[in-house]
Design an enzyme around this catalytic site. Structure first.
Site, PDB file in Angstrom:
ATOM      1  N   LYS A 128       0.811  -1.223   0.000  1.00 16.14           N
ATOM      2  CA  LYS A 128       0.000   0.000   0.000  1.00 16.14           C
ATOM      3  C   LYS A 128       0.840   1.267   0.000  1.00 16.14           C
ATOM      4  CE  LYS A 128      -4.287  -1.881   1.773  1.00 16.14           C
ATOM      5  NZ  LYS A 128      -5.462  -1.597   2.593  1.00 16.14           N
ATOM      6  N   GLU A 212      -2.558   7.025   7.679  1.00 12.36           N
ATOM      7  CA  GLU A 212      -3.425   7.855   6.822  1.00 12.36           C
ATOM      8  C   GLU A 212      -4.252   8.766   7.718  1.00 12.36           C
ATOM      9  OE1 GLU A 212      -6.098   5.508   4.437  1.00 12.36           O
ATOM     10  OE2 GLU A 212      -4.498   4.843   3.123  1.00 12.36           O
ATOM     11  N   HIS A 247     -15.579  -2.436   8.704  1.00 18.58           N
ATOM     12  CA  HIS A 247     -14.802  -2.122   7.492  1.00 18.58           C
ATOM     13  C   HIS A 247     -14.976  -3.148   6.382  1.00 18.58           C
ATOM     14  CE1 HIS A 247     -13.117   1.059   9.785  1.00 18.58           C
ATOM     15  NE2 HIS A 247     -12.406   0.278  10.568  1.00 18.58           N
ATOM     16  N   ARG A 304      -8.108  -7.915  -8.704  1.00 16.02           N
ATOM     17  CA  ARG A 304      -8.860  -9.164  -8.928  1.00 16.02           C
ATOM     18  C   ARG A 304     -10.299  -8.847  -9.307  1.00 16.02           C
ATOM     19  NH1 ARG A 304     -11.680  -8.430  -4.079  1.00 16.02           N
ATOM     20  NH2 ARG A 304     -10.342  -7.685  -2.414  1.00 16.02           N
TER      21      ARG A 304
HETATM   22  P1  ADP Z   1      -8.588  -3.328   3.521  1.00 18.19           P
HETATM   23  O1  ADP Z   1      -7.703  -3.488   2.318  1.00 18.19           O
HETATM   24  O2  ADP Z   1      -7.991  -3.878   4.776  1.00 18.19           O
HETATM   25  O3  ADP Z   1      -9.987  -3.777   3.279  1.00 18.19           O
HETATM   26  P2  ADP Z   1      -9.109  -0.550   2.890  1.00 18.19           P
HETATM   27  O4  ADP Z   1      -7.990   0.412   2.756  1.00 18.19           O
HETATM   28  O5  ADP Z   1      -9.708  -1.080   1.628  1.00 18.19           O
HETATM   29  O6  ADP Z   1      -8.639  -1.774   3.799  1.00 18.19           O
HETATM   30  O7  ADP Z   1     -10.271   0.081   3.777  1.00 18.19           O
HETATM   31  C1  ADP Z   1     -11.411  -0.655   4.164  1.00 18.19           C
HETATM   32  C2  ADP Z   1     -12.412   0.288   4.795  1.00 18.19           C
HETATM   33  O8  ADP Z   1     -11.852   0.914   5.956  1.00 18.19           O
HETATM   34  C3  ADP Z   1     -12.845   1.458   3.916  1.00 18.19           C
HETATM   35  O9  ADP Z   1     -13.869   1.110   3.039  1.00 18.19           O
HETATM   36  C4  ADP Z   1     -13.298   2.465   4.964  1.00 18.19           C
HETATM   37  O10 ADP Z   1     -14.551   2.118   5.502  1.00 18.19           O
HETATM   38  C5  ADP Z   1     -12.267   2.265   6.070  1.00 18.19           C
HETATM   39  N1  ADP Z   1     -11.101   3.167   5.880  1.00 18.19           N
HETATM   40  C6  ADP Z   1      -9.915   2.861   5.317  1.00 18.19           C
HETATM   41  N2  ADP Z   1      -9.091   3.918   5.306  1.00 18.19           N
HETATM   42  C7  ADP Z   1      -9.759   4.935   5.879  1.00 18.19           C
HETATM   43  C8  ADP Z   1      -9.437   6.307   6.192  1.00 18.19           C
HETATM   44  N3  ADP Z   1      -8.251   6.828   5.902  1.00 18.19           N
HETATM   45  N4  ADP Z   1     -10.393   7.057   6.794  1.00 18.19           N
HETATM   46  C9  ADP Z   1     -11.599   6.533   7.126  1.00 18.19           C
HETATM   47  N5  ADP Z   1     -11.963   5.263   6.867  1.00 18.19           N
HETATM   48  C10 ADP Z   1     -11.053   4.456   6.254  1.00 18.19           C
END
Ligand code: ADP
Length: 517
Positions: A128, A212, A247, A304
């Site tokens: 990432k 982040e 999430h 994917r």
């Molecule tokens: P993973 O790959 O572990 O699924 P993601 O980066 O795709 O993680 O994030 C999954 C979810 O987590 C997002 O859809 C959102 O709900 C929450 N999320 C991720 N990053 C943030 C952020 N910087 N601020 C707020 N919510 C976040």
């Protein structure tokens, strides 16, 4: 007279494909192959002997015992079966080996085709921090944060103070919401770093983490892209995926209630830029977070076929699984960006083997009877059949129910109807929970964000019910009853005939209502 001239026929298409997966996604890919005249090879573990994907495939091979490390994650075994069966390509589905760069490399070095992106793109986008760097350099707007890994608590605090609390600690090799910790103030940093690192280490064998900015109540909106081997990249519009639990996505839809044509174009262009910057080939997804002012920020890529790809298929008419196979076989993209049209609205409910009446506890057991909904605008992608055993060994996602409507309201009404027709007995599922979501006022109005479920549950606005009509009727009857009693009370204030039983109980019994929440 019409011309009989046709375009030259491509002869490079695979003859036989191995599907290195199970459940609904294996069935989905087998269906795409069948429609393309491609023979299919299924693999299965000992516990999956009765699984639906074996029945639909042309050949099936046992690859090991139930634990996925000894079956669906056994790279060597899967490649051995591919070679033995004469398959020329491997489709990984999602989960398991789908985003494992080492597996992609192994497939490539064995002279087989991987139906997905090249290992270089999987590697780059799977990291990432590297992905964030690449996107930033390409001019894609990313969620504010770091492009470096965190080495110490002091460094983490100084970065957090610069971007402003709250912040989110995330795993570099992340996925599935694992290794994430929200930090609201400095004093929480040490504990959160420790927790995130150890979770990341056990989930991904990689303890690296980064930071982040934590966006308050964002929407999750993602763009589906298709990229061929000749540098052609197009996007198929967005999917709204803000209805999440811990999430993890639960309900997805396309189009998003907040995305208009202008925003779709802008997000689509960013997604195409992101794909080109990563040297991406195949079907893929660029995920964005959208703030309350509709600013959008690149979050991550999924290299994917996504669980939620069918909502895009329903509104664009493009079969993404087939496109992915065509791209892997070396064909050029036939559809051009200007020809992509979106029609109507589609919703997906993920059906999990979890008990919404028991805090979504995993449910295991044998499916005794099974009846799928159908009728206009309904699609079911499932790996379920009567007699199938649902175990704790694999992902609890057992089926996906989708509906399409001319507009969002029709798609919701159809979803309510389809959910009420769906019968799965023997195990608990999230069907009653979805009925609650479809009946929720805020959901119907499209006023959603990633904390929708927890907020609405806290307010008691998600009513878990077996049958939406029963519940609506019961609610209507109950409010009429209250109204009637109120009128009676005001007319005869000295009445001594008051029942000892609560009107809730009486009405609930009369309506045969399971429970309110
Ligand atoms: P993973 O790959 O572990 O699924 P993601 O980066 O795709 O993680 O994030 C999954 C979810 O987590 C997002 O859809 C959102 O709900 C929450 N999320 C991720 N990053 C943030 C952020 N910087 N601020 C707020 N919510 C976040």
């Amino acid at each position: 007279m019409e011309s009989t001239k046709t375009a030259p026929v491509k002869t490079v298409m695979f003859q036989k494909v191995l599907i290195a997966n199970r459940g609904e996604i294996a069935v989905r890919i087998i269906r795409a192959c069948k429609e393309m005249g491609i023979k299919t090879v299924a693999v299965f573990s000992e516990i999956d002997r009765k699984a639906l994907h074996l029945r639909f495939a042309d050949e099936a091979y046992l690859i090991g015992p139930a634990p996925s490390a000894q079956s669906y994650l056994d790279m060597k075994k899967i490649i051995e079966v591919a070679k033995k069966s004469g398959a020329e390509a491997i489709h990984p589905g999602y989960g398991f080996l789908a985003e494992n760069a080492a597996f992609v490399k192994m497939v490539e070095s064995e002279g087989l085709a991987f139906i997905g992106p090249p290992s270089s793109a999987v590697e780059l986008l799977g990291d990432k921090v590297e992905a964030r760097k690449t996107m930033k350099n390409a001019g894609v707007s990313i969620v504010p944060g770091t492009e470096v890994e965190i080495a110490s608590e002091d460094q983490a605090i100084s970065i957090a103070e610069k971007i402003g609390f709250p912040i989110l600690i995330k795993a570099v090799g992340g996925g599935g919401g694992k290794g994430m910790r929200i930090v609201k103030e400095k004093s929480q940093m040490k504990e959160a770093l420790r927790g995130a690192q150890s979770e990341a280490k056990s989930a991904f064998a990689d303890p690296r983490i980064y930071i982040e900015k934590y966006l308050e109540k964002p929407r999750h909106v993602e763009i589906q892209i298709l990229a061929d081997k000749y540098g052609n990249v197009i996007h198929l519009g967005e999917r709204e995926c803000s209805i999440q639990r811990r999430h993890q996505k639960v309900v997805e839809e396309s189009p998003s209630p907040i995305v208009d044509a202008k925003m779709r174009k802008a997000m689509g262009e960013q997604a195409v830029t992101a794909a080109k910057a990563a040297g991406y080939v195949s079907a893929g997804t660029m995920e964005f977070l959208v703030d309350q002012d509709r600013n959008f920020y690149f979050l991550e890529s999924n290299t994917r076929l996504q669980v939620e790809h069918p909502v895009t298929e329903m509104v664009t008419g493009i079969d993404i699984a087939k496109e992915q196979i065509k791209i892997a076989s070396g064909m050029k993209l036939e559809c051009k960006q200007e020809n992509i049209k979106w029609k109507g609205s589609a919703i997906e409910c993920r059906i999990y083997a979890e008990d919404p009446d028991n805090n979504f506890f995993p449910s295991v057991g044998v499916v005794h009877s099974y009846l799928e909904p159908s009728g206009p605008g309904v699609r079911v992608d499932s790996g379920l059949s009567e007699g199938l055993e649902i175990s704790l060994y694999y992902d609890p996602l057992i089926a996906k129910l989708l509906t399409w409507g001319n507009d969002r309201n029709e798609a919701i009404q159809r979803m309510k109807r389809a959910l009420s027709e769906y019968r799965i007995s023997g195990i608990a599922t999230t069907i009653p929970f979805h009925i609650g979501v479809m009946n929720n006022k805020r959901f119907k109005e499209g006023r959603i964000h990633t904390h929708f479920i927890e907020e609405e549950m806290e307010k008691g606005q998600l009513i878990v019910g077996r049958d939406s009509d029963d519940i609506l009727e019961a609610v209507a009857v109950f409010s009429a009853l209250l109204d009637f009693q109120e009128k009676k009370r005001t007319k005869t204030p000295s009445s001594k005939t008051k029942s000892k039983e609560s009107p809730w109980k009486i009405e609930g019994r009369r309506m045969g209502l399971r429970r309110f929440r």
